[in-house]
Scaffold this active site. Structure first.
Site, PDB file in Angstrom:
ATOM      1  N   THR A  56       0.809  -1.212   0.000  1.00 15.26           N
ATOM      2  CA  THR A  56       0.000   0.000   0.000  1.00 15.26           C
ATOM      3  C   THR A  56       0.845   1.265   0.000  1.00 15.26           C
ATOM      4  O   THR A  56       0.471   2.278  -0.600  1.00 15.26           O
ATOM      5  CB  THR A  56      -0.938   0.005   1.218  1.00 15.26           C
ATOM      6  OG1 THR A  56      -1.838  -1.102   1.118  1.00 15.26           O
ATOM      7  CG2 THR A  56      -1.748   1.283   1.304  1.00 15.26           C
ATOM      8  N   THR A  64       1.325  -4.464   4.212  1.00 12.72           N
ATOM      9  CA  THR A  64       1.025  -4.858   5.586  1.00 12.72           C
ATOM     10  C   THR A  64       0.229  -6.157   5.673  1.00 12.72           C
ATOM     11  O   THR A  64       0.132  -6.741   6.751  1.00 12.72           O
ATOM     12  CB  THR A  64       0.245  -3.748   6.317  1.00 12.72           C
ATOM     13  OG1 THR A  64      -0.994  -3.503   5.639  1.00 12.72           O
ATOM     14  CG2 THR A  64       1.055  -2.469   6.389  1.00 12.72           C
ATOM     15  N   ASP A  65      -0.351  -6.622   4.557  1.00  6.75           N
ATOM     16  CA  ASP A  65      -1.126  -7.869   4.595  1.00  6.75           C
ATOM     17  C   ASP A  65      -0.316  -9.025   5.167  1.00  6.75           C
ATOM     18  O   ASP A  65      -0.832  -9.836   5.940  1.00  6.75           O
ATOM     19  CB  ASP A  65      -1.614  -8.246   3.190  1.00  6.75           C
ATOM     20  CG  ASP A  65      -2.831  -7.455   2.761  1.00  6.75           C
ATOM     21  OD1 ASP A  65      -3.386  -6.719   3.604  1.00  6.75           O
ATOM     22  OD2 ASP A  65      -3.221  -7.564   1.583  1.00  6.75           O
TER      23      ASP A  65
END
Length: 335
Positions: free
Chosen positions: A19, A93-94
């Site tokens: 992101t 961040t997943d």
């Protein structure tokens, strides 16, 4: 007394995507398109640091594989061999809590590796990526970060890779270390450490046994009235199994038989689906309790949450660790 630019430790920034590097697309939504150089140039304050930049990948965090991470480890080692006092990895961040832990298991040099990302993309009001990147660079350049392994820095908090978890789907303050709290915080732009260096797990490149090629490790989360068919003959389909049990490590009675059978053939690790607190080893005594399952050959995960337990087991299997070596690593007294 301020440092001159030549005295500031050199930091390598390696861009992986996520992101933090995403911009809107013509088809709608956002996708990772910004280079590592783009990210660095957009952050006020980074001009005070000596940086090298590597555009490694531009992919979503959910796309990463262990093969990608092995290549990333090589890029990190190359940067440090070239003189970097620390490395910052920008990523999605997943998967950050899993990928950072894998890097931590493999990274044995004293120089810190700091992983960061963003919860809001650069086109969003209040995007957090620039602040996170600056905080990560400052942390990587701090001499006190040495010998702490891989760190995760977001929202001005410094977390150990072995402890950090993503606890919210959208909040900018999505990351926490539930079992111990952060290892440090950024205060007025300076890392303030709340703990000293800790004992870490590390996995050698190879044990003496034969390594499994791309080992298959299943993570099964135990649920109310679970169906034993999901675990039937797991030992014939998998090289290892993580069981995310209820509470302190409990499963329905119907799962005892397939788990006993699996544990006789492959490493089966018992974690808790709660994600906070340890698996116990002797408090309960009914069939399917933690004590019963460990007596049947399952291996306790301790404080490791199921996601990290899977990363550790897969890494050990890929390194050729024996069943006994795997048990020793999981049950070692580490922080």
């Amino acid at each position: 007394m301020s440092q001159t630019l030549t005295e500031v430790p050199a930091v390598a920034v390696i861009g992986v995507g996520g992101t933090i590097a995403m911009v809107p697309t013509s088809a709608g939504g956002v996708s990772p398109q910004l280079t590592a150089t783009d990210l660095v140039q957009a952050v006020p304050g980074l001009a005070e640091h000596r940086l090298s930049v590597v555009d490694f990948r531009r992919v979503p965090g959910a796309w990463l594989s262990f093969a990608d991470l092995d290549e990333l480890l090589a890029a990190i080692d190359e940067a440090m061999s070239a003189g970097a006092a620390g490395v910052v990895v920008t990523t999605g961040t997943d998967s950050i809590e899993e990928m950072a832990y894998y890097l931590d298991l493999r990274h044995t040099r004293p120089e810190p590796v700091v992983v960061t990302g963003a919860m809001r993309n650069p086109a969003t009001a209040g995007a957090d990526g620039p602040a996170n990147l600056l905080a990560a660079v400052v942390t990587a350049a701090d001499p006190a970060a040495r010998d702490r392994g891989v760190l995760v820095v977001l929202s001005d908090e410094i977390h150990l890779a072995a402890r950090v978890q993503k606890t919210h789907t959208t909040s900018p303050s999505a990351f926490a270390s539930p079992n111990a709290g952060p290892a440090g915080r950024l205060v007025e732009g300076t890392p303030r450490w709340l703990t000293g260096p800790v004992t870490r797990r590390s996995v050698p490149t190879a044990y003496s046994g034969p390594a499994a090629t791309a080992p298959r490790v299943l993570l099964h989360t135990v649920t109310l009235d679970d169906d034993p068919a999901f675990l039937a003959d797991a030992e014939s389909r998998m090289d290892g199994l993580i069981v995310a049990g209820m509470g302190v490590g409990h499963v329905p009675a119907v799962l005892v038989e397939p788990l006993t059978k699996a544990a006789a053939a492959i490493p089966v690790v018992l974690a808790s689906r709660i994600g906070r607190g340890p698996v116990l080893t002797g408090a309960y005594g009914f069939p399917g309790s933690e004590r019963d399952l460990l007596d049947r050959g399952l291996i306790p995960a301790g404080f490791l949450d199921p996601l990290k337990a899977r990363v550790l087991l897969r890494t050990l299997l890929a390194s050729g660790a024996s069943r006994e070596q795997i048990r020793q690593v999981f049950t070692a007294d580490v922080s």
